[in-house]
Design a protein around this motif. Structure first.
Motif, PDB file in Angstrom:
ATOM      1  N   GLN A 144     -64.948  11.788 -76.837  1.00  0.00           N
ATOM      2  CA  GLN A 144     -64.237  11.661 -75.734  1.00  0.00           C
ATOM      3  C   GLN A 144     -63.085  10.547 -75.658  1.00  0.00           C
ATOM      4  OE1 GLN A 144     -67.431  12.546 -73.021  1.00  0.00           O
ATOM      5  NE2 GLN A 144     -67.684  14.569 -73.900  1.00  0.00           N
ATOM      6  N   ARG A 145     -63.622   9.479 -75.968  1.00  0.00           N
ATOM      7  CA  ARG A 145     -62.559   8.134 -75.856  1.00  0.00           C
ATOM      8  C   ARG A 145     -61.527   8.510 -76.894  1.00  0.00           C
ATOM      9  NH1 ARG A 145     -66.465   3.250 -76.542  1.00  0.00           N
ATOM     10  NH2 ARG A 145     -64.645   1.907 -77.217  1.00  0.00           N
ATOM     11  N   ALA A 146     -61.756   8.891 -78.128  1.00  0.00           N
ATOM     12  CA  ALA A 146     -60.837   9.222 -79.226  1.00  0.00           C
ATOM     13  C   ALA A 146     -59.880  10.389 -78.560  1.00  0.00           C
ATOM     14  CB  ALA A 146     -61.543   9.620 -80.400  1.00  0.00           C
ATOM     15  N   GLU A 147     -60.323  11.307 -78.019  1.00  0.00           N
ATOM     16  CA  GLU A 147     -59.523  12.356 -77.441  1.00  0.00           C
ATOM     17  C   GLU A 147     -58.700  11.927 -76.254  1.00  0.00           C
ATOM     18  OE1 GLU A 147     -61.820  16.073 -76.676  1.00  0.00           O
ATOM     19  OE2 GLU A 147     -59.873  17.164 -75.959  1.00  0.00           O
ATOM     20  N   GLY A 148     -59.290  10.855 -75.511  1.00  0.00           N
ATOM     21  CA  GLY A 148     -58.365  10.548 -74.404  1.00  0.00           C
ATOM     22  C   GLY A 148     -57.331   9.720 -74.962  1.00  0.00           C
ATOM     23  N   ASN A 149     -57.374   9.018 -76.040  1.00  0.00           N
ATOM     24  CA  ASN A 149     -56.664   7.870 -76.547  1.00  0.00           C
ATOM     25  C   ASN A 149     -55.726   8.519 -77.688  1.00  0.00           C
ATOM     26  OD1 ASN A 149     -56.812   5.153 -75.549  1.00  0.00           O
ATOM     27  ND2 ASN A 149     -59.033   5.952 -75.478  1.00  0.00           N
ATOM     28  N   GLY A 150     -55.529   9.884 -77.546  1.00  0.00           N
ATOM     29  CA  GLY A 150     -54.340  10.734 -78.464  1.00  0.00           C
ATOM     30  C   GLY A 150     -54.863  11.067 -80.071  1.00  0.00           C
ATOM     31  N   TYR A 151     -56.172  10.632 -80.208  1.00  0.00           N
ATOM     32  CA  TYR A 151     -56.577  11.321 -81.689  1.00  0.00           C
ATOM     33  C   TYR A 151     -56.446  12.563 -81.647  1.00  0.00           C
ATOM     34  CZ  TYR A 151     -58.096   6.265 -82.516  1.00  0.00           C
ATOM     35  OH  TYR A 151     -58.306   5.248 -82.600  1.00  0.00           O
ATOM     36  N   LYS A 152     -56.160  12.947 -82.999  1.00  0.00           N
ATOM     37  CA  LYS A 152     -55.590  14.622 -82.731  1.00  0.00           C
ATOM     38  C   LYS A 152     -56.777  15.607 -83.427  1.00  0.00           C
ATOM     39  CE  LYS A 152     -51.521  13.614 -81.482  1.00  0.00           C
ATOM     40  NZ  LYS A 152     -51.282  13.731 -79.993  1.00  0.00           N
ATOM     41  N   ALA A 153     -57.709  15.161 -84.181  1.00  0.00           N
ATOM     42  CA  ALA A 153     -58.796  16.025 -84.831  1.00  0.00           C
ATOM     43  C   ALA A 153     -60.180  15.092 -84.872  1.00  0.00           C
ATOM     44  CB  ALA A 153     -58.357  16.461 -86.178  1.00  0.00           C
ATOM     45  N   VAL A 154     -61.107  15.662 -84.977  1.00  0.00           N
ATOM     46  CA  VAL A 154     -62.472  15.036 -85.302  1.00  0.00           C
ATOM     47  C   VAL A 154     -62.827  15.796 -86.725  1.00  0.00           C
ATOM     48  CG1 VAL A 154     -64.805  14.981 -84.681  1.00  0.00           C
ATOM     49  CG2 VAL A 154     -63.132  15.026 -82.703  1.00  0.00           C
ATOM     50  N   ILE A 155     -63.332  14.527 -87.176  1.00  0.00           N
ATOM     51  CA  ILE A 155     -63.807  14.766 -88.876  1.00  0.00           C
ATOM     52  C   ILE A 155     -65.019  14.617 -88.872  1.00  0.00           C
ATOM     53  CG2 ILE A 155     -63.407  14.325 -91.042  1.00  0.00           C
ATOM     54  CD1 ILE A 155     -60.651  14.949 -90.015  1.00  0.00           C
ATOM     55  N   LEU A 156     -66.032  15.657 -89.015  1.00  0.00           N
ATOM     56  CA  LEU A 156     -67.312  15.387 -88.972  1.00  0.00           C
ATOM     57  C   LEU A 156     -67.793  15.174 -90.338  1.00  0.00           C
ATOM     58  CD1 LEU A 156     -70.299  15.739 -87.349  1.00  0.00           C
ATOM     59  CD2 LEU A 156     -70.162  17.852 -88.473  1.00  0.00           C
ATOM     60  N   THR A 157     -68.394  13.898 -90.395  1.00  0.00           N
ATOM     61  CA  THR A 157     -69.070  13.571 -91.810  1.00  0.00           C
ATOM     62  C   THR A 157     -70.440  14.158 -91.783  1.00  0.00           C
ATOM     63  OG1 THR A 157     -67.765  11.821 -91.979  1.00  0.00           O
ATOM     64  CG2 THR A 157     -69.716  11.744 -93.462  1.00  0.00           C
ATOM     65  N   ALA A 158     -70.578  15.074 -92.800  1.00  0.00           N
ATOM     66  CA  ALA A 158     -71.841  15.935 -93.072  1.00  0.00           C
ATOM     67  C   ALA A 158     -72.652  15.333 -94.195  1.00  0.00           C
ATOM     68  CB  ALA A 158     -71.497  17.206 -93.124  1.00  0.00           C
ATOM     69  N   ASP A 159     -72.210  14.361 -94.971  1.00  0.00           N
ATOM     70  CA  ASP A 159     -72.892  14.219 -96.226  1.00  0.00           C
ATOM     71  C   ASP A 159     -73.893  12.848 -96.097  1.00  0.00           C
ATOM     72  OD1 ASP A 159     -71.227  12.174 -96.240  1.00  0.00           O
ATOM     73  OD2 ASP A 159     -70.114  13.022 -97.910  1.00  0.00           O
ATOM     74  N   ALA A 160     -74.084  12.454 -94.902  1.00  0.00           N
ATOM     75  CA  ALA A 160     -74.850  11.347 -94.761  1.00  0.00           C
ATOM     76  C   ALA A 160     -75.945  11.250 -93.517  1.00  0.00           C
ATOM     77  CB  ALA A 160     -73.891  10.082 -94.231  1.00  0.00           C
ATOM     78  N   PRO A 161     -76.847  12.280 -93.688  1.00  0.00           N
ATOM     79  CA  PRO A 161     -78.122  12.203 -93.136  1.00  0.00           C
ATOM     80  C   PRO A 161     -78.624  10.878 -93.096  1.00  0.00           C
ATOM     81  CG  PRO A 161     -78.446  13.725 -94.917  1.00  0.00           C
ATOM     82  CD  PRO A 161     -77.032  13.344 -94.930  1.00  0.00           C
TER      83      PRO A 161
END
Ligand SMILES: Cc1cc2nc3c(=O)[nH]c(=O)nc-3n(C[C@H](O)[C@H](O)[C@H](O)COP(=O)(O)O)c2cc1C
Ligand SMILES: CCCCCCC(=O)C(=O)O
Length: 396
Positions: A144-161
């Motif tokens: 939410q901080r990223a979104e509020g500060n103008g970041y344009k997408a979320v990249i979910l890293t899925a290879d690191a359980p």
């Protein structure tokens, strides 16, 4: 007089000289035997370029769009942790270089500068990479901080359980510095820094699974991409069955059709589309997680075919030359992300070093396009490269 740096790899040696061994090893290393680390680069060498001649290449246009955002070239900055270990200005310097080059930067969840510091430092287009924290509220707040500060997408890293086994870090007793993003959110024990293996196991939520896209959607309106999709070399469900059967006959191996690994793995890309991710990043995490997975370039085409244009497919792993970028684009990537070279540039020469790394890659890509008869990115096609698989198939 200092000799001129003529390629990205030479920045690696400068970085090695500039950094304490513990940090250089952390940045450059891969998991366990580092088989995949070598393969990530060697697999590029096994792909040949098939140039066209007598095409008007007096003007080369490398510009493209990623998720609708214009960028000067199909080159992005991959999320990599803890840039202040490489240079005091950390991710702020990297972001400024990205802005100067009109390139998209993905900020790591494990950054040393905060989401806000990076956002206010320049006007680079920024995406935010997410590790899902055991305490989901911590991840939600960061997104939410990223979104509020103008970041344009979320990249979910899925290879690191869990964190891959990087033996140099174990020997060096690699310690993570304080990560300011978490100040006030997590216990001071983590804030003060700790062994990275321990920090990772305190952080990464190993229970994360496909259904959690629902939770992610509930915390952000941004597009969500998944990073870490890999598929198998042989791509049984993608039309390579005749060749596979021939090879398996020769090698007297057993393929069990419906339950074979290729089908299972291809399903990961298809599943990602089905559950609603807005894009896929083909990546083996720079060979730092599971060793002996394939080079990411050798599985790119299978993912692209499985996805069938439904969402953009991006790529990372082993990109060191403009020709590598050309090959990845020919195999269907919309853009590539670059990890270690950016850190090497940062360690060697700060913001200027990152800029030079990106400029060198751009210059090399531009020349590759000209010499291959491709005036624009969309002119780079599958027929501009010849893979090992093509060579095998032509022998049938
Ligand atoms: C030092 C280092 C730190 C990394 N940190 C992260 C990270 O925080 N999040 C993430 O998703 N990937 C991380 N990665 C993986 C990169 O995003 C990327 O997948 C990889 O570096 C691409 O390979 P390359 O270094 O050969 O370009 C890291 C890679 C390196 C080398
Ligand atoms: C400090 C906790 C682990 C950071 C992991 C960053 C990363 O993804 C990497 O490959 O390193």
């Amino acid at each position: 007089m200092a000799t001129e740096i003529v390629n990205v790899k030479e920045f690696q040696e400068l970085a090695r000289q500039a950094l304490p061994k513990m940090y250089y090893d952390y940045y450059s290393g891969g998991a366990e035997d580092q088989y995949t680390l070598r393969e990530n680069m060697e697999a590029f060498c096994r792909i040949q370029i098939q140039p066209r001649i007598l095409v008007d290449v007096s003007k080369i246009d490398m510009s493209t769009t990623v998720l609708g955002y214009n960028t000067s070239a199909p080159i992005m900055i991959a999320p990599t942790a803890m840039h202040q270990l490489a240079h005091p200005e950390g991710e702020v310097a990297t972001a400024r270089a990205a802005a100067a080059c009109n390139t998209i930067m993905v900020l790591s969840y494990m950054s040393t500068c905060t989401v806000e510091e990076v956002a206010s430092s320049c006007n680079a287009i920024r995406f935010f990479q997410l590790y899902v924290h055991k305490r989901r509220d911590v991840s939600a707040q960061l997104v939410q901080r990223a979104e509020g500060n103008g970041y344009k997408a979320v990249i979910l890293t899925a290879d690191a359980p869990r964190l891959g086994r990087r033996e140099a870090d174990i020997k060096n007793k690699m310690i993570s510095p304080q990560l300011k993003n978490f100040e006030g959110l997590l216990s001071t024990e983590v804030d003060k820094g700790s062994n990275i293996q321990a920090l990772a196991s305190e952080t990464f939520d190993a229970s994360l699974c496909w259904k959690d896209i629902g939770w992610l959607r509930s915390i952000t309106n941004l597009p969500i991409l998944i990073k870490g999709v890999l598929t198998c070399e042989d791509g049984a469900c993608l039309g390579w069955m005749p060749m596979l059967l021939w090879i398996s006959h020769i090698m007297d191996t057993h393929l069990d059709g419906g339950n074979s690994l290729p089908r299972m793995e291809a399903e990961a890309a298809i599943k990602a589309v089905e559950v609603g991710f807005d894009g896929i990043i083909v990546s083996n995490h720079g060979a730092r997680q599971l060793d002996y997975v394939p080079a990411s370039i050798s599985v790119l085409e299978e993912v692209v075919q499985a996805v069938g244009g439904k969402v953009p497919v991006l790529f990372d792993g082993g990109v060191r030359r403009g020709t590598d970028i050309f090959k990845a684009l020919a195999l269907g990537a919309q853009a590539v992300l670059v990890g270690r070279p950016v850190i090497y540039g940062l360690a060697a020469k700060g913001e200027y070093g990152v800029r030079r790394v990106i400029e060198m890659l751009k210059d090399e890509l531009e020349l590759s396009m000209a010499l291959s008869g491709c005036p624009s990115v969309k002119d780079i096609t599958r027929s501009h490269v010849r893979t090992e698989r093509d060579r095998l198939q032509s022998m049938l």
